[in-house]
Design an enzyme around this catalytic site. Structure first.
Site, PDB file in Angstrom:
ATOM      1  N   LYS A  53       0.834  -1.202   0.000  1.00 13.22           N
ATOM      2  CA  LYS A  53       0.000   0.000   0.000  1.00 13.22           C
ATOM      3  C   LYS A  53       0.874   1.260   0.000  1.00 13.22           C
ATOM      4  O   LYS A  53       0.592   2.220  -0.709  1.00 13.22           O
ATOM      5  CB  LYS A  53      -0.956  -0.017   1.202  1.00 13.22           C
ATOM      6  N   GLN A  97      -5.876  -2.368   9.434  1.00 14.10           N
ATOM      7  CA  GLN A  97      -5.337  -3.549   8.750  1.00 14.10           C
ATOM      8  C   GLN A  97      -5.808  -4.808   9.484  1.00 14.10           C
ATOM      9  O   GLN A  97      -5.501  -4.994  10.656  1.00 14.10           O
ATOM     10  CB  GLN A  97      -3.797  -3.469   8.713  1.00 14.10           C
ATOM     11  N   ASP A 120     -12.105   1.504   3.246  1.00 14.25           N
ATOM     12  CA  ASP A 120     -12.266   0.055   3.098  1.00 14.25           C
ATOM     13  C   ASP A 120     -13.745  -0.312   3.025  1.00 14.25           C
ATOM     14  O   ASP A 120     -14.080  -1.483   2.840  1.00 14.25           O
ATOM     15  CB  ASP A 120     -11.603  -0.686   4.278  1.00 14.25           C
TER      16      ASP A 120
END
Ligand code: NAD
Length: 305
Positions: A53, A97, A120
């Site tokens: 990322k 995460q 997300d």
């Protein structure tokens, strides 16, 4: 057979986002798009995903703020940090995460993220918007990755029968809603499904997100199907493989020592189906690209506000 090449589309998306960011920043004093990544613990797989990322962000002119907490951090401290990031105008997107250690409430922590910064797409508000097919929804990155690759290769979804293997909150369920929104007829299979083979063979589009290496063999597919493999499973790499990978990805990390395989036995089904995404090189790279598509989108919205 058409190879649904996620790396190629990731690179195309990277170029598009890079131009979008530099065009928007030209002559403006606006801050660059910035993503905050909250990591709890030190899982090597998470470390590797975060590196990917960071690399992508660098390539498009975005910034990643990596906040790494010890596995024993309290839920209250994490929530306080997310609330601080919610108020920071230089932070446009926030992700946690996953996985995070058991004992921390994943839902409570994720739902602290301001929905406009939820790149997300996993907060309850964004998932409700997805079920309502609301224009302001933010699709979960993996789901957007799957839709983008199907659309890029001009695979019709409208009116088609889609079968998903896996019903997680992260992939299977939001994907089912997204495909319904695209007018597919959707079946979701899981561990309790009887006769999985019969279900998967009915699909025009088969999407597998089970986390079970090579679950889908030639007996589960039929001619003409489109197969999308979301699964990521790790086995040990052969020594030669490991050497090869180490020369490509530096610095070497844990993940490069292991062989990555999907949920679909690619070699066994590739000559039967009409299109298939590989692992690695399919949905994995698309998920990273899609996360940054979401980031750039919310950055623009927040800059206009
Ligand atoms: P999960 O473990 O939360 O869910 C797995 C689902 O698959 C469950 O609903 C389970 O019932 C079903 N399942 C498992 N084995 C099955 C079997 N033998 N038959 C039928 N159903 C079965 O996993 P998840 O978080 O949804 O992830 C699924 C896979 O996708 C994992 O390999 C994960 O690493 C991968 N993943 C990849 C990306 C990416 O970017 N490519 C993103 C997220 C997850």
């Amino acid at each position: 057979m058409i190879l649904l090449d996620g790396k190629k589309l990731r690179d195309l998306t990277m170029d598009q986002l890079k131009s979008e960011v530099s065009d928007s920043l030209a002559g403006s004093a606006a801050p660059k798009p910035q993503l905050a990544i909250i990591q709890v613990g030190d899982l090597s797989e998470s470390n590797s995903y975060i590196s990917q990322k960071k690399l992508f962000a660098e390539k498009i002119g975005a910034i990643v703020l990596h906040k790494k907490f010890e596995a024993k951090v309290s839920e209250a401290d994490l929530i306080q940090e997310i609330n601080r990031l919610n108020l920071d105008n230089n932070i446009h997107g926030i992700i946690v995460q996953l996985p995070i250690p058991e004992g921390l409430s994943k839902h409570k922590i994720i739902d602290t993220i301001e929905p406009i910064k939820d790149v997300d797409g996993l907060t309850a508000i964004n998932l409700k918007k997805l079920s309502a097919n609301h224009a302001s929804m933010i699709l979960p990155a993996t789901v957007l990755g799957v839709l983008s690759i199907l659309k890029h290769y001009e695979i019709q979804i409208d009116g088609k029968k889609a079968v998903i293997v896996g019903r997680s909150m992260l992939v299977g369920k939001p994907l089912a809603l997204a495909l319904l929104n695209e007018n597919a007829t959707v079946t979701v299979c899981h561990r309790h499904t009887k006769n999985l083979k019969e279900e998967t063979k009915l699909a025009d589009i088969l999407i597998v997100a089970a986390g079970s290496a090579h679950l889908i063999t030639k007996d589960y597919v039929r001619k003409g199907q489109v197969v999308v493999d979301v699964g990521i499973n790790f086995g040990q790499k052969t020594e030669t493989d490991a050497k090869k990978t180490a020369t490509i990805y530096k610095p070497e990390n844990e993940i490069t020592k292991k062989k990555m395989v999907g949920d679909v036995d690619f070699e066994a089904v590739k000559d039967i189906v009409s299109a298939i995404s590989p692992v690695p090189g399919g949905i994995g790279p698309m998920t990273v690209a899609s996360l940054f598509q979401n980031l750039v989108r919310v950055w623009k919205t927040q800059s206009e506000a």
